[in-house]
Design a protein around this motif. Structure first.
Motif, short mmCIF file in Angstrom:
data_model
loop_
_atom_site.label_atom_id
_atom_site.label_comp_id
_atom_site.label_asym_id
_atom_site.label_seq_id
_atom_site.Cartn_x
_atom_site.Cartn_y
_atom_site.Cartn_z
N LYS A 444 13.49 8.57 -43.67
CA LYS A 444 14.92 8.24 -43.73
C LYS A 444 15.22 7.20 -44.80
CE LYS A 444 18.59 6.71 -40.59
NZ LYS A 444 18.86 6.31 -39.18
N SER A 445 14.24 6.40 -45.18
CA SER A 445 14.46 5.38 -46.20
C SER A 445 14.83 5.98 -47.55
CB SER A 445 13.21 4.51 -46.35
OG SER A 445 12.09 5.30 -46.75
N GLN A 460 11.35 12.77 -38.84
CA GLN A 460 11.37 11.96 -40.05
C GLN A 460 10.12 11.08 -40.18
OE1 GLN A 460 15.11 10.08 -39.04
NE2 GLN A 460 16.24 11.30 -40.55
N ASP A 461 9.17 11.22 -39.25
CA ASP A 461 7.98 10.37 -39.24
C ASP A 461 8.38 8.89 -39.35
OD1 ASP A 461 6.32 12.59 -39.08
OD2 ASP A 461 6.11 12.75 -41.25
N GLY A 512 0.54 10.16 -45.96
CA GLY A 512 0.31 8.95 -46.73
C GLY A 512 -0.26 7.83 -45.90
N ALA A 513 -0.56 6.72 -46.59
CA ALA A 513 -1.25 5.59 -45.96
C ALA A 513 -0.33 4.71 -45.13
CB ALA A 513 -1.95 4.75 -47.03
N ASN A 514 0.94 4.63 -45.50
CA ASN A 514 1.86 3.77 -44.77
C ASN A 514 2.02 4.29 -43.35
OD1 ASN A 514 3.60 1.68 -44.30
ND2 ASN A 514 5.23 2.41 -45.64
N GLY A 515 1.87 3.39 -42.36
CA GLY A 515 1.92 3.78 -40.97
C GLY A 515 0.56 3.82 -40.30
N ALA A 516 -0.50 3.87 -41.09
CA ALA A 516 -1.88 3.92 -40.55
C ALA A 516 -2.01 4.99 -39.48
CB ALA A 516 -2.28 2.55 -39.99
N GLN A 595 2.02 5.56 -31.57
CA GLN A 595 1.79 6.94 -31.15
C GLN A 595 3.11 7.61 -30.78
OE1 GLN A 595 -1.64 8.41 -31.07
NE2 GLN A 595 -0.14 10.02 -31.36
N ASP A 596 4.04 6.85 -30.18
CA ASP A 596 5.33 7.42 -29.80
C ASP A 596 6.17 7.82 -31.01
OD1 ASP A 596 4.73 7.10 -27.14
OD2 ASP A 596 5.86 5.23 -26.91
N GLN A 597 5.87 7.24 -32.16
CA GLN A 597 6.61 7.58 -33.37
C GLN A 597 5.97 8.75 -34.14
OE1 GLN A 597 6.39 3.58 -35.02
NE2 GLN A 597 8.63 3.39 -34.87
#
Length: 782
Positions: A444-445, A460-461, A512-516, A595-597
């Motif tokens: 969304k960003s 939208q992860d 991608g890496a953001n969010g681990a 995990q909920d996201q």
């Protein structure tokens, strides 16, 4: 990357194609007559089309220098929407509007622009307005969408470069729904147009003669795309395809192969909409909501209609499907062959579509064009007005794909809920429409403008907001020391950082890496990631220890940042081991998803079938596809947005760093594992040794040995994902640059650059102009 069947025109091929000679001279033909000179793909149908990595580049883009967010911000969105709304109810003579309102056909245009999205590889969708270019522009299912876009040209012309076609198409769909009384839930701008045709995406094995309108009949031929006939065991659509047939957006409205079977149609609907990331509720909402408006057109048989835009004569100026009957439009319009509307109120949002579907029994009939459709058997059923002639009425119409919603028990139950609660139906259609038109935009960003929906959706992860300062340079040095103290190897650190980032897809901006998310289900459980589990646990301890020592509003660090930083440490150490000093750029600020996201079922689609970078192949690959692994590898490089040189240098670096998923020695052409040397390239290009195929259990050449020419002693082993960099002419030419005597310094510099590109690929929160650049000694800067 998922399985693609063979299609010589797309650059995909089977092992059999590789092993068996074919006549190289085919040319491009229509009806047996050659229409253009033979291409490289005609001469060499099995060649790896590396050039697809360089399509749609800056050289093709007349707006390459445009700051798109800044330009979009100059648009008065309310004025733009008012301009679109006026256009919708202002009919023109060259293409009169149905019912005095262009809104229904604009909804179709936007829907079909977005409906090409497929979740398997994230390709398709509305994000680049590919509906303007072949092949999508000339699919039969997109018949007359060229007229919709041409109607919009005055609006596009007014706003110029600030308004992309991709944004305009989606926004027009929203405005069209709103002018008919439907409340949409938001619009996010920021899409950027493509500037050339897409000849790389695999859309299916069918070979349709698009100069022949009668080829629409070829939709009944489903061989090659489906694994079985409808109703047979194992009936499934091949990966990564989503549409039920080439040149369709979803399914054949007459049923599979035009068989008129609603139950079989329901099976196709569930598969295709599922491949486009829609569940059963969303599927019913989209079909029932979309068919609440407008009409279908089948006044003239398909074989009387002219060629699509890509094959139309020059004087047509880019418009296709010329109709020679009557006015060629209005009541004589031909689009998909089915004629009529679903409701008595085709320009008004109401629940009459579902009410009519369930209130009446329906019987099969034929349209004037000969297409199979359904009309009420009850003569007292309401009529629908003619779209152009006052006082003329027609019977209601349903397609086989509509009746499918009534006969399938799950779809029927959803329909009944929507019939009982119109507000629920409205809400579900609003959310499904928003997902359809925004699914390929990524997080969304990336959305721009004042109408961005307030709600966050799991598709939208989403990521949590960062609530602490980012680490300083001193903090980074302290974290680097802590990473060293773990005792983890260069190989494990590099492998884990790379694995966290390699899920990124330029197609739909996912991964991608953001969010681990490498620490969460399902990614942590993928076989290709087993090496990362103990490494992530150790790095989690590094992050936890650092954060535990922070007081008050001091900086904290995320696991995502520590994983990436650990990869930077590994590359710096590997360069030092090879005699080069380099500081790998690191931009902090990543956050950790929960995990909920994370939508586990949807994220599972990012799991690789083949990951050539880590020399991984799905264990049962040979049983599910005949596509050679290197073609998956090329697809993976394309999804990462890599150029051919970046693909080469990244793979060569990962090999000498020891980044095979299972720790194997395949392609690790060095005795100094963990040192960032050019050994991969020098070994790959040497003539002092010779390669020999070592076939797998199925007799396919998937493994190879490198043997001493004189003694026959085995020196190294390799896979197809290694040898492709020596066998393919374009890739070998790049590999030779790094294998040369002066290649080491260039190699380190280029590897660091592409490593940083990958680690930053999903950092949409960072202005690229402010991100750090690699800091290298003068010797490496030349």
């Amino acid at each position: 990357m998922t399985a693609n069947p063979a299609a010589d025109a797309t650059g995909y091929s089977t092992y059999d194609d590789v092993l068996e000679g074919k006549c190289p001279f085919g040319g491009n033909t229509v009806g047996g007559a050659q229409t253009s000179p033979p291409t490289l793909s005609d001469w060499y149908p099995d060649r790896l089309r590396v050039e697809q990595l360089h399509r749609d580049g800056r050289a093709a883009d007349p707006l390459a220098d445009l700051d798109h967010p800044a330009a979009f911000a100059t648009i008065d969105l309310e004025e733009l929407k008012a301009d679109i709304t006026r256009l919708l109810t202002t009919s023109v003579s060259w293409w009169p509007s149905d019912y005095g309102n262009y809104a229904p056909q604009m909804v179709r245009m936007a829907w079909h622009s977005a409906g090409t999205y497929r979740i398997a590889d994230g390709r398709g969708g509305a994000g680049q307005a590919m509906q303007r270019f072949a092949p999508i522009s000339s699919w039969w299912d997109n018949g007359n969408t060229d007229k919709s876009r041409r109607l919009l040209w005055p609006v596009k012309q007014k706003y110029g470069a600030a308004l992309s076609w991709a944004d305009l198409i989606v926004l027009t769909g929203n405005c069209a729904l709103e002018v008919m009384g439907f409340p949409t839930i938001g619009f996010g701008g920021g899409r950027r147009d493509a500037w050339e045709a897409d000849d790389a995406t695999y859309w299916g094995p069918e070979h349709l003669d698009m100069t022949d309108p009668g080829s629409y009949d070829d939709m009944v031929d489903r061989s090659g795309r489906w694994t079985a006939e409808p109703g047979e065991p194992g009936y499934e659509l091949q990966q990564p395809l989503a549409a039920s047939h080439q040149a369709l957006i979803y399914v054949n409205p007459e049923g599979p192969g035009a068989n008129g079977d609603p139950a079989a149609s329901a099976v196709d609907i569930r598969i295709t909409f599922g491949r486009m990331a829609m569940n059963d509720v969303e599927t019913v909402a989209l079909i029932a909501g979309g068919h609440a408006f407008g009409k279908s057109h089948g006044a003239v048989p398909a074989d009387q209609i002219g060629a699509p835009p890509e094959n139309a004569p020059m004087e047509a100026m880019g418009l296709g499907w010329h109709n020679p009957v009557g006015s060629g439009n209005a009541e004589h319009t031909m689009t998909n062959g089915i004629e009529g509307s679903w409701t008595p109120s085709p320009t008004q949002w109401d629940n009459s579509y579902l009410e009519n579907l369930f209130r009446y029994e329906w019987e099969q009939t034929r349209s004037p064009a000969g297409a199979l459709q359904w009309t009420p058997s009850d003569p007292s059923a309401p009529k629908t007005p003619d779209a152009h002639r006052a006082g003329v009425e027609h019977s209601l119409m349903m397609m086989t794909s509509d009746i499918a919603l009534k006969v399938d028990p799950v779809y029927r139950e959803v329909c009944q809920r929507f019939l009982a609660d119109f507000d629920l139906f409205t809400d579900e259609f609003a959310k499904a429409w928003h997902k359809l038109t925004h699914r390929d935009m990524g997080p969304k960003s990336r959305y721009l403008g004042p109408d961005v929906a307030a709600e966050d959706f799991i598709w939208q992860d989403p990521l949590p907001a960062r609530e602490h300062p980012v680490v300083s340079a001193a903090d980074v040095d302290r974290l680097k020391r802590a990473v060293h103290d773990t005792g983890l190897s260069v190989s494990d650190l590099a492998f884990t950082a790379f694995s966290s980032a390699v899920t990124h897809r330029e197609s739909d901006k996912r991964g991608g890496a953001n969010g681990a998310r490498i620490a969460l289900e399902p990614q942590k459980d993928w076989p290709v990631n087993r090496r990362t589990v103990p490494v992530v646990a150790a790095l989690r301890d590094v992050a936890a220890a650092f954060n535990a020592s922070a007081v008050g509003d001091a900086a904290r660090v995320s696991l995502a940042d520590v994983i990436v930083l650990a990869g930077c440490v590994a590359v710096e150490d590997a360069a030092a081991a090879a005699g080069s000093t380099v500081s790998v750029p690191f931009t902090p600020g990543r956050v950790d998803a929960t995990q909920d996201q994370t939508d586990v079922a949807q994220f599972q689609w990012l799991a690789p079938v083949v990951d050539g970078f880590r020399n991984y192949e799905q264990p049962d690959l040979a049983s599910v596809t005949d596509v050679a692994p290197e073609r998956f590898f090329l697809d993976e490089a394309s999804l990462l947005g890599l150029t051919a040189p970046e693909w080469v240098v990244l793979t060569g670096g990962l090999r000498v760093l020891g980044c095979n998923h299972d720790g194997s020695a395949h392609g690790v052409f060095t005795e100094r594992v963990g040192a960032l040397t050019t050994d991969f390239f020098t070994t790959l290009t040497t003539m002092d040794l010779q390669w020999a195929a070592a076939d797998d259990a199925a007799g396919r050449p998937t493994r190879f040995t490198l043997d001493d020419r004189d003694t026959g002693v085995q020196v190294h082993t390799a896979t197809r994902n290694d040898l492709v960099f020596g066998s393919n002419a374009q890739l070998r030419a790049v590999a030779e640059v790094y294998a040369a005597r002066d290649g080491q310094e260039r190699f380190v510099r280029d590897f660091v650059a592409v490593w940083d590109k990958l680690m930053m690929a999903d950092r949409y929160d960072v202005d690229p102009s402010t991100a750090p650049t690699p800091r290298v000694p003068a010797a490496l800067a030349g």
